[in-house]
Design an enzyme around this catalytic site. Structure first.
Site, PDB file in Angstrom:
ATOM      1  CG  LEU A   1      -1.847  -1.194   1.398  1.00 23.54           C
ATOM      2  CD1 LEU A   1      -2.772  -0.966   2.594  1.00 23.54           C
ATOM      3  CD2 LEU A   1      -2.648  -1.488   0.145  1.00 23.54           C
TER       4      LEU A   1
ATOM      5  N   GLY B   1       0.864  -5.134   1.402  1.00 25.99           N
ATOM      6  CA  GLY B   1      -0.164  -5.257   0.382  1.00 25.99           C
ATOM      7  C   GLY B   1       0.267  -6.077  -0.816  1.00 25.99           C
TER       8      GLY B   1
ATOM      9  CG  ASN C   1       6.072  -5.443   6.268  1.00 30.99           C
ATOM     10  OD1 ASN C   1       5.157  -5.456   5.455  1.00 30.99           O
ATOM     11  ND2 ASN C   1       7.080  -4.592   6.202  1.00 30.99           N
ATOM     12  CD  GLU C   2       0.234  -5.283   6.548  1.00 30.07           C
ATOM     13  OE1 GLU C   2      -0.159  -5.224   5.367  1.00 30.07           O
ATOM     14  OE2 GLU C   2       0.792  -6.297   7.022  1.00 30.07           O
TER      15      GLU C   2
END
Length: 303
Positions: free
Chosen positions: A109, A154, A178-179
């Protein structure tokens, strides 16, 4: 079995099941105006390039948005329109997704879509992310991710929505959701897609720690299905595509629907609430600060 032979064997059945579709509306964005201009052979946009081989019914989609194929609102819009065009083309049966950007499949993202933006813009962006996942996860086509570079966050989600994932065996490449490393929490449908792929414990560890796996590590836990040398990636993708297309389409599509429908229904029933939760979360001062810190770190790296 060669793709041409597979499709010849299937054509006698294809007419009987032409009405079969697991790709229901799900409250999706209408693209009929754009789709009216669809060209059957090739379509090219600034961020997405699609080539459909009419003889095999297999399309190859190249993501071509340097430097890292970030999933911006514009990118996601083009991606979804391209995907819907292929879904509407009766001659297209399979899709291979890969990258034209060296060393990167997709970096995920676009942070700039989430930092310093109005709640309305953030909501529009998140609906586009949902749309990408819904279209890919419920696609009638066979979908293969040919991962030829790093694929965090994303980018990993996009790969997970496909029927099969093949990754280049290069230790410099990585993949994972890995957010948490950015101070962001992966939403429930990211989590569900991960659990459906690697199981609950691997998903819990990967999500909580924000792990980025090497190709070998990703293969070990089932995050990818195969790793290959870079020069074998596309030929392997074509071979796997032929194997999947050898299965009668109606049986394969119904099975896919049975396996994925509960996850799809879970998001579609909570889609608006999910958008509101995202906007509420991402616009918090603490989250905006985390994003700003991350962007400043990226600027220092470039310098």
């Amino acid at each position: 079995m060669a793709l041409r032979a597979v499709l010849r064997n299937k054509r006698t059945l294809s007419g009987l099941f032409s009405q079969l579709s697991i790709n229901t509306n799900h409250g999706r964005v209408c693209a009929s105006t754009v789709l009216a201009t669809h060209q059957r052979n090739n379509s090219t946009s600034s961020k997405i390039s699609v080539n459909l081989d009419q003889s095999t019914g297999v399309a190859v989609m190249h993501m071509q948005s340097p430097p890292v194929n970030s999933l911006s609102l514009d990118f996601l819009t083009e991606f979804c329109i391209s995907l819907e065009k292929l879904e509407m083309d009766k001659s297209c049966h399979g899709l291979i997704i890969t990258s034209s950007v060296p060393k990167v499949f997709s970096a995920g993202l676009d942070i700039l879509e989430m930092y310093g933006k109005s709640p309305e813009r953030c909501g529009e962006f998140w609906k586009a992310v949902q749309e990408m996942w819904l279209k890919l996860y419920s696609s009638n086509m066979v979908t293969v991710a040919a991962i030829n570079g790093s694929s965090p966050a994303g980018g990993c989600l996009m790969s997970l929505t496909c029927d099969c994932r093949i990754m280049v065996d290069n230790p410099r490449y990585s993949i994972g959701l890995n957010e948490t490393q950015l101070g962001i929490v992966a939403p429930f449908w990211f989590k569900d897609t991960m659990v459906n792929t690697v199981g609950h414990r691997h998903a819990e560890m990967g999500l909580a720690l924000g792990v980025l796996y090497s190709p070998t590590e990703a293969l070990k836990i089932g995050l990818v299905d195969q790793i290959v040398p870079e020069d074998k990636l596309m030929t392997t993708a074509e071979q796997i595509m032929a194997k999947w297309l050898a299965i009668p389409a109606h049986a394969r599509q119904i099975t896919k629907s049975m396996m994925r429908k509960p996850t799809i229904d879970k998001l579609t029933s909570k889609r608006e609430a999910d958008v509101q939760n995202f906007v509420s979360f991402i616009t918090q001062d603490a989250i905006q600060k985390s994003l700003r810190t991350y962007l400043e770190m990226l600027k220092k790296r470039k310098a």
